[in-house]
Design a protein around this motif. Structure first.
Motif, short mmCIF file in Angstrom:
data_model
loop_
_atom_site.label_atom_id
_atom_site.label_comp_id
_atom_site.label_asym_id
_atom_site.label_seq_id
_atom_site.Cartn_x
_atom_site.Cartn_y
_atom_site.Cartn_z
N ASN A 219 -2.92 -17.14 -36.91
CA ASN A 219 -2.39 -17.21 -36.52
C ASN A 219 -0.96 -16.25 -35.58
O ASN A 219 0.62 -16.39 -36.22
N THR A 220 -1.35 -15.60 -35.00
CA THR A 220 -0.53 -15.02 -34.17
C THR A 220 -0.37 -14.56 -32.72
O THR A 220 -1.59 -14.83 -32.52
N ARG A 221 0.25 -13.57 -32.52
CA ARG A 221 0.58 -13.41 -30.86
C ARG A 221 -0.46 -12.41 -30.86
O ARG A 221 -1.12 -12.80 -29.43
N GLU A 222 -1.29 -12.00 -31.52
CA GLU A 222 -2.18 -10.79 -31.53
C GLU A 222 -3.40 -11.24 -31.27
O GLU A 222 -3.92 -10.82 -30.94
N ALA A 223 -3.32 -11.91 -33.07
CA ALA A 223 -4.01 -12.43 -32.68
C ALA A 223 -4.90 -13.07 -31.52
O ALA A 223 -6.94 -13.11 -31.16
N ILE A 224 -4.17 -14.30 -31.43
CA ILE A 224 -4.66 -15.18 -30.02
C ILE A 224 -4.65 -14.06 -28.76
O ILE A 224 -5.86 -14.30 -28.20
N ILE A 225 -3.77 -13.38 -28.70
CA ILE A 225 -5.07 -12.82 -27.55
C ILE A 225 -6.04 -11.78 -27.59
O ILE A 225 -6.60 -11.33 -26.25
N ASP A 226 -6.24 -11.84 -28.72
CA ASP A 226 -7.81 -11.41 -28.75
C ASP A 226 -8.87 -11.82 -28.50
O ASP A 226 -9.73 -11.02 -28.22
N ALA A 227 -8.51 -13.25 -28.97
CA ALA A 227 -9.40 -13.78 -28.61
C ALA A 227 -9.56 -14.41 -27.21
O ALA A 227 -10.76 -14.23 -26.79
N PHE A 228 -8.65 -14.51 -27.20
CA PHE A 228 -8.82 -14.56 -25.01
C PHE A 228 -9.55 -13.62 -24.55
O PHE A 228 -10.73 -13.79 -23.91
N LYS A 229 -9.01 -12.02 -25.14
CA LYS A 229 -10.38 -11.16 -24.56
C LYS A 229 -11.43 -11.03 -24.72
O LYS A 229 -12.18 -10.59 -23.95
N ARG A 230 -11.90 -11.82 -25.87
CA ARG A 230 -13.63 -11.43 -26.59
C ARG A 230 -13.75 -12.66 -25.72
O ARG A 230 -15.37 -13.38 -26.18
#
Length: 602
Positions: A427-438
């Motif tokens: 639950n971090t900014r980076e991991a959420i953006i990762d999920a959006f991108k994939r």
């Protein structure tokens, strides 16, 4: 190793299905299901402020999302979300960000406003204050809406001019910059990695000729990085590709990543997912690549209606009529709502297959999320805890037409929706953006329906009743949002796992929506019932292995899952009961649902 979908897709094209499954063996390792809202407006948005939200600022928005009691900005009662969110994006409009709030609270003095070079400042400030104090601010907001016209023609006229020319309001860059710094600083204050994520973002409010082409921009930036840029607005350019160019330059400048999320496409007048750019150029490979890079996901459901499909576009789909919202974002006139292929995401996915067949790149390979577009500062996606889209429609007696007559929408025209579900490694900014991108994300209209979808080789063994079934799929399956390639002989199955929101109703059915393109270049769609509960109250979970009975290994196709809950009471019925009237003129029931991101087969 986690792959973004672009890299994964290119790699998979060179592999057989069996090899592709091996490639992603570690790509879907243990992830958490996070629930959030990427589309929330506070008192810093011009239309939120003029519609009764004068106090719910970004701090209020985060506190409400985290489960804290807050004061409602209009009726002033204490309100609280039933189930807290895991993440939130405060996405105030870039246009006039903080300006209306500043004008009203400064008292209309040119010295305080910094408008000494703008003759209409005091008049506008006086009109705004009078309209707010007399509770007629809808008329002020209505004056800011565009006239109905052709979107392409309007964009050409507005290029380089924006709303400011001829508007009641100047854009006030100093005020906007101060507001942006405040929004970003507050986000950092509430961002708690591992517990709650406050993502920094804004809304680019493209509405040429009344066509809703809005995008929500989300970043993994922190406040220090965000302070180096100023949110790109519709006043800067009415063309989405100029927004993408700005995001490209900003990534290099500040060292953070951005995602642009198309939203509310049901009101785009056919332009959101068109076959040409807004400038009129046919979509070529370069345009398609840029769009696919910056817009990997789209908002499929929100308060202003559902954007999956429409009965006029999917006449054989018995559930295509969900939460229709036939009201454009423009001054009320004689323009009748008409659903077109460019307005809805199922049509967009099919159109993407056709464009890919022509230019080699699919610009509409989109994952799905939901969000609210609430303007109350409160992420209210719970139907029995709905506080309206605007603060003024939070009280049942006030849900009359927003325009003072029966021509336009009212508070009962909308429903509490939706939520963004994200399978993220943390639950971090980076991991959420990762999920959006994939694109390992999905949408809910409100209930916390847990949903996992994987493509699995036809010969792979899996017992969907076993507790460790999803763990095995994380090793042997391709998750939602990904692409797979066949070898001309291989079939595959979809492993689908859905469970009800523990606080909501049971599940009625699992459906698989398929779209494909044939050898003549014509696109098609089909909806299959994969599993149906026979119980009137629905089932707590629906798990199945589904195989396409009409599979043709030569056809490029996509598959996404739609989960339907049993019908429940809509807020319009709850209001009718509270008001002791027979009906509000709107549905008594609502059949909530979830939409997985697609899986594409080549």
């Amino acid at each position: 190793m986690i792959f973004d979908n672009g890299r994964l897709s290119r790699a998979i094209r060179r592999l057989t299905l069996a090899s592709a499954l091996a490639l992603v063996a570690n790509a879907a390792s243990a992830k958490a299901l996070l629930w959030g809202d990427t589309h929330l407006h506070t008192s810093y948005s011009f239309d939120a402020y003029t519609n009764g939200n004068r106090s719910a600022d970004p701090s209020t928005a985060y506190r409400y999302a985290m489960g804290e009691p807050v004061i409602h900005p209009f009726h002033r009662a204490r309100v609280q979300i039933h189930t807290p969110l895991d993440f939130l994006v405060v996405s105030d409009h870039a246009e006039f960000m903080g300006v209306i709030k500043h004008v009203y609270e400064s008292g209309g003095s040119n010295a305080k406003l910094g408008w000494s070079d703008w003759l209409g400042a005091e008049i506008t400030a006086w009109l705004l204050r009078r309209s707010v104090e007399n509770d007629t601010s809808l008329q002020f907001f209505g004056a800011l809406l565009p006239e109905h016209s052709d979107a392409r023609d309007a964009a050409k006229i507005m290029e380089g001019k924006g709303y400011s020319t001829g508007s009641l309001m100047p854009d006030m860059p100093v005020v906007r910059s101060t507001a942006w710094d405040s929004i970003s600083t507050i986000a950092d204050r509430y961002n708690k990695p591992g517990e709650f994520t406050a993502l920094i973002g804004w809304e680019w409010t493209g509405t040429p000729g009344g066509a809703n082409l809005h995008r929500v921009v989300v970043s993994d930036a922190n406040a220090e990085q965000a302070s180096k840029i100023m949110p790109f607005s519709f006043n800067d350019s009415p063309f989405p590709e100029d927004l993408w160019q700005f995001l490209d330059a900003s990534e290099r400048e500040i060292g953070a990543r951005f995602v642009s999320i198309p939203h509310n496409s049901n009101l785009s007048k056919g332009w959101m997912f068109d076959t040409t750019s807004l400038r009129g150029a046919p979509i070529d490979a370069e345009y398609a690549q840029k769009r696919a890079r910056w817009e990997p996901i789209a908002e499929i459901t929100q308060i202003k209606g559902d954007s999956e499909t429409h009965p006029d576009l999917s006449p054989d789909d018995a559930f295509a009529d969900y939460e229709e919202y036939p009201h454009y974002l423009a001054k009320i006139g004689d323009v009748e709502y008409r659903a077109t292929e460019g307005d809805y995401l199922r049509s967009a996915l099919k159109r993407g297959l056709a464009i890919e067949a022509q230019v080699g790149v699919n610009p509409y390979r989109l994952g799905f999320i939901g969000s609210t577009d609430s303007h109350t500062g409160l992420s209210s996606a719970e139907e029995d805890n709905f506080h309206g889209k605007m603060a003024l429609d939070s009280v049942p007696e006030r849900k009359q037409s927003l325009w003072g007559d029966d021509a336009g929408p009212n508070g009962w025209s909308m429903s509490a929706a939706g939520l963004a579900a994200v399978w993220a490694q943390s639950n971090t900014r980076e991991a959420i953006i990762d999920a959006f991108k994939r694109k390992e994300v999905y949408a809910s209209t409100g209930p916390r329906i847990a949903l996992q979808v994987y493509a699995l080789g036809a010969d792979a063994e899996l017992d969907v009743s076993q507790a460790n079934a999803t763990a095995k799929l994380a090793i042997n399956g391709v998750p939602m949002g990904a692409s797979i390639a066949g070898d001309g002989r291989s079939r595959f199955r979809l492993a689908i796992f859905a469970s009800q929101d523990p606080k909501d109703a049971g599940l009625q059915r699992l459906q698989v929506v398929k779209g494909w393109i044939d050898t003549q270049g014509k696109t098609h769609e089909q909806v299959y019932d994969a599993l149906v509960s026979e119980a009137p109250s629905g089932a707590p979970y629906l798990n199945t292995l589904w195989q396409d009975p009409d599979f043709d290994e030569s056809q490029t196709s996509f598959y996404y899952v739609r989960v339907l809950q049993v019908p429940t009471q809509r807020h319009s019925n709850l209001d009718a009961r509270a008001l002791q009237v027979l009906s509000t003129g709107h549905p008594d029931a609502i059949q909530e649902r979830a939409y997985s991101s697609p899986i594409w087969y080549r």
